[in-house]
Design a protein around this motif. Structure first.
Motif, PDB file in Angstrom:
ATOM      1  N   MET A 152      -6.180  32.591  -9.479  1.00 55.38           N
ATOM      2  CA  MET A 152      -6.047  33.748  -8.599  1.00 55.38           C
ATOM      3  C   MET A 152      -6.813  33.577  -7.285  1.00 55.38           C
ATOM      4  SD  MET A 152      -3.876  35.340 -10.175  1.00 55.38           S
ATOM      5  CE  MET A 152      -3.672  36.856  -9.267  1.00 55.38           C
ATOM      6  N   ILE A 153      -7.910  32.836  -7.328  1.00 59.32           N
ATOM      7  CA  ILE A 153      -8.671  32.658  -6.075  1.00 59.32           C
ATOM      8  C   ILE A 153      -7.912  31.708  -5.151  1.00 59.32           C
ATOM      9  CG2 ILE A 153     -10.884  31.925  -5.066  1.00 59.32           C
ATOM     10  CD1 ILE A 153     -12.079  32.652  -7.867  1.00 59.32           C
ATOM     11  N   ALA A 154      -7.375  30.633  -5.747  1.00 57.83           N
ATOM     12  CA  ALA A 154      -6.559  29.701  -4.944  1.00 57.83           C
ATOM     13  C   ALA A 154      -5.369  30.452  -4.344  1.00 57.83           C
ATOM     14  CB  ALA A 154      -6.086  28.544  -5.812  1.00 57.83           C
ATOM     15  N   ASN A 155      -4.763  31.302  -5.154  1.00 59.12           N
ATOM     16  CA  ASN A 155      -3.590  32.057  -4.668  1.00 59.12           C
ATOM     17  C   ASN A 155      -3.944  33.019  -3.535  1.00 59.12           C
ATOM     18  OD1 ASN A 155      -2.096  30.706  -6.532  1.00 59.12           O
ATOM     19  ND2 ASN A 155      -1.807  32.429  -7.930  1.00 59.12           N
ATOM     20  N   GLN A 156      -5.163  33.554  -3.633  1.00 57.18           N
ATOM     21  CA  GLN A 156      -5.632  34.466  -2.573  1.00 57.18           C
ATOM     22  C   GLN A 156      -5.772  33.691  -1.243  1.00 57.18           C
ATOM     23  OE1 GLN A 156      -9.410  36.084  -3.812  1.00 57.18           O
ATOM     24  NE2 GLN A 156      -9.662  37.132  -1.856  1.00 57.18           N
ATOM     25  N   PRO A 169     -10.713  33.533   3.068  1.00 56.89           N
ATOM     26  CA  PRO A 169     -11.118  34.948   3.198  1.00 56.89           C
ATOM     27  C   PRO A 169     -12.624  35.057   2.952  1.00 56.89           C
ATOM     28  CG  PRO A 169      -9.337  34.676   1.562  1.00 56.89           C
ATOM     29  CD  PRO A 169      -9.791  33.309   1.943  1.00 56.89           C
ATOM     30  N   ASP A 170     -13.275  36.019   3.586  1.00 59.51           N
ATOM     31  CA  ASP A 170     -14.730  36.183   3.443  1.00 59.51           C
ATOM     32  C   ASP A 170     -15.156  36.337   1.984  1.00 59.51           C
ATOM     33  OD1 ASP A 170     -15.008  35.944   6.121  1.00 59.51           O
ATOM     34  OD2 ASP A 170     -15.145  38.113   6.511  1.00 59.51           O
ATOM     35  N   SER A 171     -14.275  36.917   1.187  1.00 61.72           N
ATOM     36  CA  SER A 171     -14.644  37.195  -0.211  1.00 61.72           C
ATOM     37  C   SER A 171     -14.783  35.918  -1.046  1.00 61.72           C
ATOM     38  CB  SER A 171     -13.588  38.098  -0.847  1.00 61.72           C
ATOM     39  OG  SER A 171     -12.330  37.448  -0.791  1.00 61.72           O
ATOM     40  N   VAL A 172     -14.298  34.777  -0.561  1.00 62.25           N
ATOM     41  CA  VAL A 172     -14.371  33.532  -1.342  1.00 62.25           C
ATOM     42  C   VAL A 172     -15.742  32.890  -1.106  1.00 62.25           C
ATOM     43  CG1 VAL A 172     -13.304  31.271  -1.735  1.00 62.25           C
ATOM     44  CG2 VAL A 172     -11.875  33.245  -1.189  1.00 62.25           C
ATOM     45  N   THR A 173     -16.498  32.722  -2.185  1.00 61.93           N
ATOM     46  CA  THR A 173     -17.889  32.257  -2.052  1.00 61.93           C
ATOM     47  C   THR A 173     -17.933  30.769  -1.688  1.00 61.93           C
ATOM     48  OG1 THR A 173     -18.068  31.544  -4.348  1.00 61.93           O
ATOM     49  CG2 THR A 173     -18.592  33.862  -3.888  1.00 61.93           C
ATOM     50  N   LEU A 174     -19.123  30.338  -1.292  1.00 61.97           N
ATOM     51  CA  LEU A 174     -19.312  28.928  -0.923  1.00 61.97           C
ATOM     52  C   LEU A 174     -18.924  28.013  -2.087  1.00 61.97           C
ATOM     53  CD1 LEU A 174     -20.343  26.815   1.112  1.00 61.97           C
ATOM     54  CD2 LEU A 174     -22.636  27.145   0.165  1.00 61.97           C
ATOM     55  N   MET A 175     -19.407  28.335  -3.297  1.00 64.70           N
ATOM     56  CA  MET A 175     -19.111  27.474  -4.444  1.00 64.70           C
ATOM     57  C   MET A 175     -17.615  27.465  -4.766  1.00 64.70           C
ATOM     58  SD  MET A 175     -21.779  25.958  -5.048  1.00 64.70           S
ATOM     59  CE  MET A 175     -21.257  25.034  -6.464  1.00 64.70           C
ATOM     60  N   GLN A 176     -16.971  28.600  -4.580  1.00 66.92           N
ATOM     61  CA  GLN A 176     -15.511  28.642  -4.819  1.00 66.92           C
ATOM     62  C   GLN A 176     -14.777  27.778  -3.786  1.00 66.92           C
ATOM     63  OE1 GLN A 176     -15.090  32.916  -4.666  1.00 66.92           O
ATOM     64  NE2 GLN A 176     -15.087  33.120  -6.903  1.00 66.92           N
ATOM     65  N   ARG A 177     -15.257  27.775  -2.555  1.00 66.25           N
ATOM     66  CA  ARG A 177     -14.628  26.947  -1.518  1.00 66.25           C
ATOM     67  C   ARG A 177     -14.758  25.466  -1.871  1.00 66.25           C
ATOM     68  NH1 ARG A 177     -15.701  30.374   4.076  1.00 66.25           N
ATOM     69  NH2 ARG A 177     -15.603  32.342   2.979  1.00 66.25           N
ATOM     70  N   TYR A 178     -15.983  25.070  -2.304  1.00 67.08           N
ATOM     71  CA  TYR A 178     -16.198  23.667  -2.694  1.00 67.08           C
ATOM     72  C   TYR A 178     -15.257  23.277  -3.829  1.00 67.08           C
ATOM     73  CZ  TYR A 178     -20.477  22.957   0.073  1.00 67.08           C
ATOM     74  OH  TYR A 178     -21.380  22.785   1.091  1.00 67.08           O
ATOM     75  N   ARG A 179     -15.155  24.168  -4.808  1.00 70.55           N
ATOM     76  CA  ARG A 179     -14.335  23.896  -5.983  1.00 70.55           C
ATOM     77  C   ARG A 179     -12.852  23.721  -5.582  1.00 70.55           C
ATOM     78  NH1 ARG A 179     -13.864  24.841 -11.635  1.00 70.55           N
ATOM     79  NH2 ARG A 179     -16.061  24.514 -11.960  1.00 70.55           N
TER      80      ARG A 179
END
Ligand SMILES: C[S@@+](CC[C@H](N)C(=O)[O-])C[C@H]1O[C@@H](n2cnc3c(N)ncnc32)[C@H](O)[C@@H]1O
Length: 368
Positions: free
Chosen positions: A38-42, A338-348
């Motif tokens: 869902m985060i990738a889809n966002q 999007p701002d809601s995506v955290t640094l660790m989520q971006r790295y992942r």
């Protein structure tokens, strides 16, 4: 002008294959993407304006696929079934079942795609999943090309050795007797697994690889969020991790664990302080003095050749048919989070993704 090629993007993540298609400037359009994250889809929706379907790929029916009238499949299935970390369970790994399902779906379609592109890790070329796919493509009269290539061969200072498959379905006209002979030769080489390791396939170009400083925002980035925590450096000091300087022209492969305490194998760390003395791996304090920091998500996006704003390398002569020297892509949309995506989520997400330039060149020069 003919209609754009209609593509389906399976395992779309943040859309690396979609970006590659745009960079290649191929008249093609992604008519639907599929991913369960869902985060990738966002992120995908944020950039491309339409959300991927989050239906599990194993549950797709021939009808679900046929309604898109797609002529091209782009696939980057999960790599864990083919890695040491994932226990190399290959076709027995539940994470390989979505790909197996798609392979089984192919012959059930009224009109199978003419083009198929697949990206995966090194080792996939030896897997049963690959064997199953090649066998099916062979039975369905596809011509298959395979390669193992890294962005550094394309003039990008990053190692990311990946497997790529490009398959094109022969039309009935292609199946005349003379071509049939050539075809049989090609087929036998595919079954035997001839894998290209040079770029271009016909003979290596020596692309000059620019220094890392051309890709990084600010060598001495003071932003504390990118600092490698001292405790992780000290804890791990007996294990060596990859330290690079902005003047280097290589970095190691960024994985989805980048930015975490897994310092040894997840990617390069940038040295921001320069000392007269060399650091000593058995003395953790000497490592602390190097001012180690992680690459930022923006820097990884650049190394992965995503289109990002405000960023230029040297000029480049563009030619439609020959391999091109890397030039940062600027086509729209850019990759943004999007701002809601955290640094660790971006790295992942970036660690899971791919090098868009390498794929674009393969699409341009080898598939279409
Ligand atoms: C290697 S990543 C692909 C990354 C993508 N190419 C990109 O540029 O970000 C694999 C993706 O497959 C998705 N995935 C895994 N199993 C799936 C399934 N059964 N159905 C749909 N998506 C799946 C994961 O969520 C992940 O985003």
């Amino acid at each position: 002008m003919s209609d754009p090629i209609r593509c389906l993007e399976f395992f779309s993540g943040i859309g690396g294959l979609h970006y590659a298609l745009n960079i290649a400037e191929i008249p093609a359009t992604v008519v639907c993407a599929f991913d369960v994250n869902m985060i990738a889809n966002q992120v995908y929706e944020y950039n491309f304006g339409h959300a991927p379907s989050n239906k599990t790929i194993e549950r797709l029916t021939p009808k679900d696929i046929e309604k898109f009238k797609a002529d091209c499949w782009l696939l980057s299935p999960p790599c864990q079934p083919y890695t040491q970390g994932g226990n190399m369970k290959d076709i027995d790994d539940p994470r390989a079942q979505a790909l197996v399902h798609l392979i089984d779906l192919l012959p059930k379609l009224d009109k199978p795609p003419t083009y198929l592109f697949l990206e995966n890790v090194k080792n996939f070329e030896e897997s049963q999943s690959r064997a199953k796919l090649v066998q099916m493509l062979d039975e369905m009269n596809y011509q298959v090309k395979e390669c193992l290539l890294s962005p550094i061969q394309f003039g990008i200072p990053n190692h990311r050795l990946r497997y790529y498959m490009m398959a094109r379905r022969r039309s009935s006209i292609d199946s005349s007797s003379v071509q049939q002979q050539e075809t049989e030769q090609e087929e036998s080489s595919v079954i035997q697994g001839e894998i290209h390791t040079k770029w271009p396939f016909t003979g290596e170009y020596q692309f000059e690889v620019p220094e890392l400083c051309q890709f990084i925002e600010n060598a001495a980035n003071e932003d504390l969020q990118y600092r490698v925590p001292e405790k992780d450096i000290i804890k791990r000091h007996k294990f060596r991790f990859d330290i690079v300087r902005p003047s280097d022209n290589r970095t190691s492969c960024v994985t989805k664990a980048y930015g975490s305490h897994h310092l040894q194998t997840s990617g390069s760390l940038i040295q921001t302080q320069y000392l007269d003395v060399k650091h000593d791996w058995s003395d953790p304090k000497s490592l602390l003095e190097l001012g180690l920091r992680f690459l930022s998500p923006k820097e990884i996006s650049r190394l992965h050749a995503f289109p990002v704003p405000e960023y230029q390398l040297q000029s480049n002569d563009s030619c439609l048919t020959k391999p091109r020297l890397f030039n940062p892509p600027h086509c729209l949309p850019h990759l943004n989070f999007p701002d809601s995506v955290t640094l660790m989520q971006r790295y992942r997400l970036l660690g899971n993704s791919l090098n868009c330039w390498v794929v674009a060149e393969l699409l341009r020069c080898e598939l279409f």
